[in-house]
Design a protein around this motif. Structure first.
Motif, PDB file in Angstrom:
ATOM      1  N   ILE A 268     -68.214  64.550 -24.918  1.00 29.80           N
ATOM      2  CA  ILE A 268     -69.216  65.597 -24.738  1.00 29.80           C
ATOM      3  C   ILE A 268     -69.371  66.445 -26.000  1.00 29.80           C
ATOM      4  O   ILE A 268     -68.409  66.631 -26.762  1.00 29.80           O
ATOM      5  N   GLY A 269     -70.563  66.945 -26.232  1.00 31.22           N
ATOM      6  CA  GLY A 269     -70.831  67.987 -27.206  1.00 31.22           C
ATOM      7  C   GLY A 269     -70.671  67.602 -28.649  1.00 31.22           C
ATOM      8  O   GLY A 269     -70.479  66.429 -29.003  1.00 31.22           O
ATOM      9  N   ASN A 270     -70.730  68.620 -29.503  1.00 34.70           N
ATOM     10  CA  ASN A 270     -70.552  68.454 -30.945  1.00 34.70           C
ATOM     11  C   ASN A 270     -69.672  69.568 -31.475  1.00 34.70           C
ATOM     12  O   ASN A 270     -69.904  70.756 -31.189  1.00 34.70           O
ATOM     13  N   GLN A 448     -64.376  71.981 -16.834  1.00 32.97           N
ATOM     14  CA  GLN A 448     -65.267  73.063 -17.261  1.00 32.97           C
ATOM     15  C   GLN A 448     -64.500  74.195 -17.939  1.00 32.97           C
ATOM     16  O   GLN A 448     -64.884  74.658 -19.030  1.00 32.97           O
ATOM     17  N   LYS A 449     -63.443  74.649 -17.305  1.00 29.38           N
ATOM     18  CA  LYS A 449     -62.687  75.764 -17.872  1.00 29.38           C
ATOM     19  C   LYS A 449     -61.975  75.367 -19.168  1.00 29.38           C
ATOM     20  O   LYS A 449     -61.896  76.163 -20.112  1.00 29.38           O
ATOM     21  N   LEU A 454     -61.548  75.832 -25.097  1.00 31.60           N
ATOM     22  CA  LEU A 454     -61.518  75.204 -26.410  1.00 31.60           C
ATOM     23  C   LEU A 454     -62.648  75.731 -27.296  1.00 31.60           C
ATOM     24  O   LEU A 454     -62.444  75.999 -28.491  1.00 31.60           O
ATOM     25  N   ALA A 455     -63.833  75.876 -26.728  1.00 32.34           N
ATOM     26  CA  ALA A 455     -64.952  76.429 -27.490  1.00 32.34           C
ATOM     27  C   ALA A 455     -64.611  77.831 -28.001  1.00 32.34           C
ATOM     28  O   ALA A 455     -64.922  78.183 -29.148  1.00 32.34           O
ATOM     29  N   ALA A 456     -63.954  78.625 -27.144  1.00 33.21           N
ATOM     30  CA  ALA A 456     -63.564  79.974 -27.554  1.00 33.21           C
ATOM     31  C   ALA A 456     -62.526  79.940 -28.667  1.00 33.21           C
ATOM     32  O   ALA A 456     -62.597  80.727 -29.624  1.00 33.21           O
ATOM     33  N   ASP A 457     -61.553  79.034 -28.572  1.00 35.49           N
ATOM     34  CA  ASP A 457     -60.524  78.929 -29.611  1.00 35.49           C
ATOM     35  C   ASP A 457     -61.125  78.549 -30.962  1.00 35.49           C
ATOM     36  O   ASP A 457     -60.744  79.092 -32.008  1.00 35.49           O
ATOM     37  N   TYR A 468     -71.807  72.507 -26.541  1.00 39.35           N
ATOM     38  CA  TYR A 468     -71.995  71.554 -25.446  1.00 39.35           C
ATOM     39  C   TYR A 468     -72.776  72.255 -24.347  1.00 39.35           C
ATOM     40  O   TYR A 468     -72.876  73.495 -24.302  1.00 39.35           O
ATOM     41  N   ASP A 469     -73.296  71.470 -23.430  1.00 40.59           N
ATOM     42  CA  ASP A 469     -74.076  72.006 -22.321  1.00 40.59           C
ATOM     43  C   ASP A 469     -73.176  72.087 -21.089  1.00 40.59           C
ATOM     44  O   ASP A 469     -72.814  71.060 -20.512  1.00 40.59           O
ATOM     45  N   PRO A 470     -72.788  73.297 -20.656  1.00 43.24           N
ATOM     46  CA  PRO A 470     -71.922  73.409 -19.468  1.00 43.24           C
ATOM     47  C   PRO A 470     -72.528  72.754 -18.231  1.00 43.24           C
ATOM     48  O   PRO A 470     -71.792  72.291 -17.350  1.00 43.24           O
TER      49      PRO A 470
END
Length: 561
Positions: A268-270, A448-449, A454-457, A468-470
């Motif tokens: 997922i995501g980039n 999800q969590k 990880l995005a926050a870190d 990424y798109d939640p």
């Protein structure tokens, strides 16, 4: 010694101290650990030394939702060596939190702890030929290593732990000579077990009934019987034998086949790193020569705080099907998809529809990158095709510091996710399996969590962004359905017969001489691939059976040496 069921006398009656059904990783490790202990051991293997379509077809069955589960004759092999003939070799132990009863994971909690498996993990590592039992950077490497993500602050995730890779070892090929020469061990090929016959009391197995496809039938009577046939076939063997209740052996409380787990996996995501930050997502070679790979592992204390399951992630190449990645090697893999084995092609290519224009753009990517393609093919030939210890997987270093994220998460045990008998029968007259694999809202929450943390870190570390798109998380985590050949939990271990099939020693609660070896007994799935742990449990069971049969304790926990 190696025998063939077709060469036995019709209706032969064989006797042994221990009968093991299945010669995969668990069955072979157990059998060779017991060899030389003074016990007479018979191993019944349904297949031969090579793949046989007629034999493999016995694994066919039905699934409730084809989008969520692969055909039942995929990801497992009915031959000597079992699924180790096709596995990728990834090894890692369970984490201590995996054994805990966690209030936010329904049905969690093992009746044994990490200390009970600790003596057997190093020997299991040796059986799997995954090098030293060293699963952290500090343990595996003498000197410092380049960071996985430069500048990453490990608030919720650690990059300190490793996964190690087997050769990958085909247990049937690697240990064939020892199976042949062991004088107190009989391995009978083409021996399809069709029934577990109970004695008059209904509390013990009198004998195992087996047949070859060409008609030879025979029985094996043993003091102890071990089912080591994989998490799906164990269910079929138990339910096709009526047992004392008529509902199947060990199934008085309708637990056999329930709590079926695999893993939740997706891409997922980039992740886009801000210059000059760099990433290392390839393989490190440990001091013992084993390939290792670091990953982003969700810390145990964070799992407890957030009330979610175990989760790991790895940096991954861009999605192959989109030619916008501009990478010749990825486009080559897309164009060669017909030659990639099913077990891996599904993850590489997914189920996306690709236009003619995209095919042409993939071709242009390859033409523009001929030198890199040539280098990749040479590396693959030298380090994968011809090497004894094979380079584990495809690693592509993007020209830009842009990656997708590959994740692998724990699945919650769910009694409604189950394996039952279907309505059709196979060539031997046994009812085939029907699989209804299901996931829960807790599973979605875990992914999800974890992704949000990880995005926050990454953002808070100031090294880049994870975009990424939640809203796509559930779709991505079910894109491949039940992940791979990890058939877990269908004969789960526990202290309560109402919610489990086997006890802490892997003995079926209601049958005093029947045991189960393999991932079927795992109460929870962890984030870890199951092979290393199922071998460790098999070695622990071998030690238990030696004591039970008063054959003497082994000098060590069962090293192949």
């Amino acid at each position: 010694m190696l025998l063939d069921a077709n060469a036995l006398p019709q209706d032969a009656r064989l006797h042994a101290d221990i009968c093991i059904v299945g010669a995969g990783a668990a069955g072979i490790a157990m059998a060779l650990t017991l060899a030389g202990s003074g016990l007479d051991v018979i191993v019944l293997e349904a297949g031969g030394q090579e793949p046989e379509p007629r034999t493999q077809a016995l694994y066919e069955g039905t699934v409730e939702d084809a989008a969520l589960h692969s055909p039942l004759d995929r990801y497992r092999q009915r031959q000597l060596g079992g699924s180790t003939t096709i596995w990728g070799g990834r090894c890692m132990p369970l984490d201590p939190i995996d054994f805990e009863a966690r209030p936010y994971i329904v049905g969690s909690g093992w009746p044994i702890g990490p200390e009970d498996l600790a003596p057997y993990y190093p020997a299991a590592n040796a059986w799997c030929e995954a090098g030293d039992y060293a699963y952290t950077i500090d343990e595996a490497f003498a000197g410092p290593r380049k960071p996985m993500l430069e500048g990453f602050v490990e608030t919720h995730f650690s990059t300190h732990t490793l996964e190690r890779f087997s050769c990958p070892t085909d247990f049937g090929g690697r240990y064939l000579q020892r199976l042949r020469t062991a004088t107190d061990l009989r391995v009978i090929l083409h021996a399809n077990v069709t029934r577990l016959e109970m004695d008059e009391s209904g509390e013990a197995i009198r004998h195992v009934e087996a047949r070859a496809l060409d008609g030879k039938a025979f029985t094996v009577a043993a003091g102890s019987v071990v089912l080591a046939a994989g998490g799906l076939e164990v269910v079929r063997l138990l339910l096709n034998s009526p047992g004392r209740t008529g509902r199947g052996v060990g199934n008085a409380h309708d637990v056999v086949g329930r709590y079926y787990m695999c893993h939740l996996a997706g891409t997922i995501g980039n992740i886009v790193l801000a210059p000059p930050r760099r990433a290392w997502h390839g393989y490190d070679v440990a001091d013992d020569g084993t390939y290792c790979r670091r990953r982003l592992a969700l810390r145990a204390e964070v799992q407890r705080e957030q009330g979610i399951g175990n989760f790991v992630a790895r940096l991954h190449h861009p999605r192959i099907t989109d030619p916008a990645h501009g990478t010749a090697i990825l486009s080559l893999l897309f164009l060669a998809r017909a030659f990639v084995p099913y077990e891996y092609a599904r993850r590489l290519h997914g189920d996306e529809r690709v236009t003619v224009g995209a095919w042409l753009r993939h071709g242009l990517n390859v033409l523009r990158g001929v030198p890199s393609v040539a280098g990749f093919l040479w590396h693959w030939l030298r380090e994968r095709t011809l090497a004894a210890r094979k380079f584990p997987s495809i690693i592509v270093y993007p020209r830009s510091q842009r990656y997708s994220l590959d994740f692998h998460a724990e699945q919650e045990p769910n009694p409604e996710s189950r394996v039952t008998l279907g309505t059709s029968v196979d060539e031997l007259g046994m009812r085939r399996l029907h699989v209804d694999w299901r996931y829960t809202r807790q599973d979605v929450a875990t992914v999800q969590k974890s992704l949000a943390l990880l995005a926050a870190d990454i953002r808070d570390s100031g090294i880049g962004e994870f975009d990424y798109d939640p809203g796509e998380v559930e779709r991505e985590m079910t894109r491949y359905g039940a992940y791979g050949g990890h058939h877990i939990g269908t004969a789960r271990m526990g202290d309560d017969p109402r919610t489990s099939v086997v006890d802490r020693n892997c003995r079926v609660h209601e049958v005093r001489n029947l045991y189960v070896a393999g991932a079927a007994v795992f109460p929870t799935s962890s984030q870890a691939n199951p092979t290393l742990t199922l071998v460790a449990l098999a070695l622990r069971l071998a030690r238990h059976l030696q004591a039970r049969h008063a054959g003497g304790e082994p000098a060590d926990p069962g090293s192949p040496a």
